[in-house]
Design an enzyme around this catalytic site. Structure first.
Site: not given
Length: 511
Positions: A53, A213, A235, A250
C-alpha cells in the site's frame, strides 16, 4: 461539475466485460499478458514497483458533510474538491475508448448493512481480484443491483504532482459526497479492498455497527472469536482453523445481532507458506486464485514461497469458500473471545496474556505491532509502530469513536480479551526467533476454548499483563518472556524501552 456513480455506466465497458466469471477473466488476463498460470492453476501476477500500500498517497476529499467528522492528519490527508474534480476528469478522459472491466457486488455479508459497490478496472486481473475478494451477488441480486459506491482503478493513469496537487504519481482518493474512490498510478490491488474498508469504517459507526480490522471464526457451539491485528500478525493464519468455521480473514462489522464479514474472500500472505503449517491456505491456491508477486519456476510454474526477492508481501487472493468449512454467508453471533495480535519486534511481550477491561481498552487504542517488511512501500524490515484500534491507516473517524463502541460491547457481553505476541522471543528482531507457530496455535486454542483459565496467572513485572504459568503443549519458559532471553539485562533494558514507547504514544489520548 455534477456526476453520479450511475453516470459511469454510460462511459465504460460494454456488456461483454461486465461481471465476468473467474475463468473468463483468467483467460483474458493471460491473453493480455497480465500474468501466467502457476502449476496449481492460480493466476500469478506482478504489481511492478508498488508491492504494498501507499498510505502517504491516500486522501479524503474535504467536503462539507464530512469535514467535522474526519480525523484529519497524516493518515487522513485532506484533498480539495476541485483537486478531486481535476483527477476525476483525467480519469474520464483516460477511460474513454479503453477496454475496461466491471464488477458489481457488495461489501458486508449482513443484508441489513451491506453496501452495493461497483469496481471499474483497467486490468482484467484487478477485476478478478475484486470479484474474488468482495461479495459476489446472485443472478437475482445482480438484476436489481444499484451501486452506492464506485471504485475506479486505473494503474496506468499517473498524477502530475505539480499540476494535480498530489505527493507523487500515485493517488487513492475517497469522496464520500460523490461516493467515488479514484485509484491511479499503482498496480497493487490491495488498494481496492482497503479503500472500501475505509469507506465502511466511516459509514458504519453512524449506523451503530463497529467496523473492525480483524479476522473471525466460529465453533460448533456458535462461539465466535475475533482476531485483531495489522497485516502480518497472523489474522488469516490463526483464524483458518480446521476445527472452526471461518467467517472471514480481515475485515468485519459487529452489530447488535453479531459479527459479519465485509468481504467474500481472503487475502493471505504467502511468504514462507507451507502445506504443513498452513494447509488451508496452501490448498486454496488453485484455479481462480490470484497470486501477487510470488516467484514461479520458469519451466514448471511451481511457486517458490520462500523466495521473497520481489517483496516480503507476497499474497494470495481467493474466495472464502475455498476454505473448507467457511461460513457462507459470512455472519455469526456475538463474540465470546477477542485476541489482539501483535508482532513484537522487541521480543519482550509475553506470547499470551489475559487483559482486564482497562488493559483491553489501553491496548486497543495503542494498537502496538511491528510493520512487517513489504506490507507498505519502504518497509524493508520490521519496524515497531503504534496503530490505533489495530487499523489506523483505515480509520477516517477519531479512534475514540471505535474504542468507545468496543468497550461498551466488552462490558455488556462479558467478552474475554487476550494479547497474543506472534512476533519475536528470546531476543529482538535479528537476535531472537519468530514465535513458533505451533505454540501460538496451542495458546490461541486454549484461549478460545477457555482451558487457559485453568492456569495460574501472575502479572508481568514491566507491563502488568496477566501471564499464565502453563498451557498444554507449550514450554513453560516461553510463557514468561524474560526466561526465554539468555541475556536478562538486555531483556530488562528492551522491556523498559518498549514500555516508555507505550507511554509516549498514549499521551495523545490523554484528553
Amino acid at each position: 461539475m455534477v456526476y453520479t456513480t450511475t453516470d459511469l455506466t454510460r462511459l465504460n465497458a460494454g456488456d461483454e466485460n461486465r461481471n465476468l466469471p473467474a475463468e473468463t477473466l483468467v483467460r483474458i488476463a493471460l491473453g493480455r499478458g497480465e500474468g501466467r498460470l502457476a502449476s496449481t492453476g492460480a493466476l500469478a501476477v506482478r504489481t511492478g514497483k508498488y508491492t504494498g500500500r501507499s498510505p502517504k498517497d491516500k486522501y479524503i476529499v474535504n467536503e462539507p458533510s464530512v469535514t467535522n467528522h474526519i480525523d484529519w492528519g497524516s493518515v487522513n490527508q485532506p484533498m480539495a474538491p476541485e483537486t478531486f474534480d481535476r483527477l476525476y476528469r483525467k480519469a474520464m478522459d483516460y477511460m474513454a475508448g479503453r477496454e475496461l472491466f466491471i464488477f458489481d457486488g457488495f461489501a458486508g455479508a449482513d443484508e441489513r448493512y451491506r453496501l452495493p459497490i461497483r469496481v471499474i478496472n483497467e486490468f482484467a486481473w484487478h477485476n478478478l481480484f475484486a470479484r474474488q475478494l468482495f461479495i459476489r451477488p446472485t443472478d437475482e441480486e445482480l438484476r436489481t443491483h444499484r451501486p452506492e459506491f464506485t471504485v475506479i482503478d486505473l494503474p496506468g493513469l499517473k498524477a502530475d504532482p505539480a499540476v494535480d496537487g498530489t505527493r507523487s504519481e500515485t493517488f487513492i482518493c475517497i469522496s464520500f459526497e460523490r461516493k467515488i474512490v479514484l485509484i491511479g498510478g499503482t498496480e497493487y490491488a490491495g488498494e481496492i479492498k482497503k479503500s472500501i474498508f475505509s469507506v465502511l469504517n466511516y459509514l458504519y459507526p453512524f449506523r451503530g455497527v463497529l467496523p473492525m480490522h480483524c479476522s473471525a471464526n466460529v465453533g460448533a457451539e456458535g462461539d465466535v472469536a475475533l482476531f485483531f491485528g495489522l497485516s502480518g500478525t497472523g489474522k488469516t493464519t490463526l483464524s483458518a482453523d480446521p476445527e472452526r468455521g471461518l467467517i472471514g480473514d480481515d475485515e468485519h462489522g459487529w452489530s447488535d445481532d453479531g459479527v459479519f464479514n465485509f468481504e467474500g474472500g481472503c487475502y493471505a500472505k504467502c511468504a514462507n507458506l507451507s502445506a504443513e503449517k498452513e494447509p488451508q491456505i496452501w490448498n486454496a491456491i488453485r484455479h481462480g486464485t490470484v497470486l501477487e508477486n510470488v516467484v514461479l519456476d520458469p519451466a514448471t510454474g511451481e511457486a517458490d514461497y520462500d523466495d521473497t526477492s520481489l517483496t516480503e508481501n507476497t499474497r494470495a487472493a481467493y474466495p472464502v469458500d475455498m476454505i473448507p468449512g467457511a461460513v457462507i454467508p459470512g455472519k455469526a453471533g456475538q463474540p465470546k473471545v477477542i485476541l489482539f495480535l501483535t508482532a513484537d519486534a522487541f521480543g519482550v511481550l509475553p506470547p499470551i496474556a489475559r487483559l482486564t477491561k482497562e488493559q483491553a481498552m489501553y491496548h486497543f487504542l495503542s494498537g502496538y505491532t511491528s510493520k512487517l517488511a513489504g506490507t507498505e512501500r519502504g518497509v524493508t524490515e520490521p519496524e515497531a509502530t503504534f496503530s490505533a484500534c489495530f487499523g489506523a491507516p483505515f480509520l477516517p473517524l477519531r479512534p475514540k469513536v471505535y474504542a468507545d463502541m468496543l468497550g461498551e460491547k466488552i462490558d455488556r457481553l462479558g467478552v474475554r480479551v487476550y494479547l497474543v505476541n506472534t512476533g519475536w522471543t528470546g531476543g529482538p528482531y535479528g537476535v531472537g526467533k519468530r514465535m513458533n507457530l505451533a505454540w501460538t496455535r496451542r495458546m490461541v486454542s486454549a484461549a478460545v476454548d477457555g482451558s487457559i483459565e485453568k492456569a495460574n496467572f501472575a502479572p508481568d513485572p514491566v507491563f502488568g499483563l496477566l501471564c499464565p504459568d502453563h498451557i498444554e503443549g507449550v514450554p513453560d519458559d516461553i510463557l514468561q518472556p524474560r526466561n526465554a532471553w539468555s541475556d536478562k539485562a538486555a531483556y530488562d533494558a528492551a522491556a523498559r524501552e518498549l514500555s516508555a514507547r507505550f507511554e509516549q504514544n498514549f499521551r495523545k489520548f490523554s484528553n
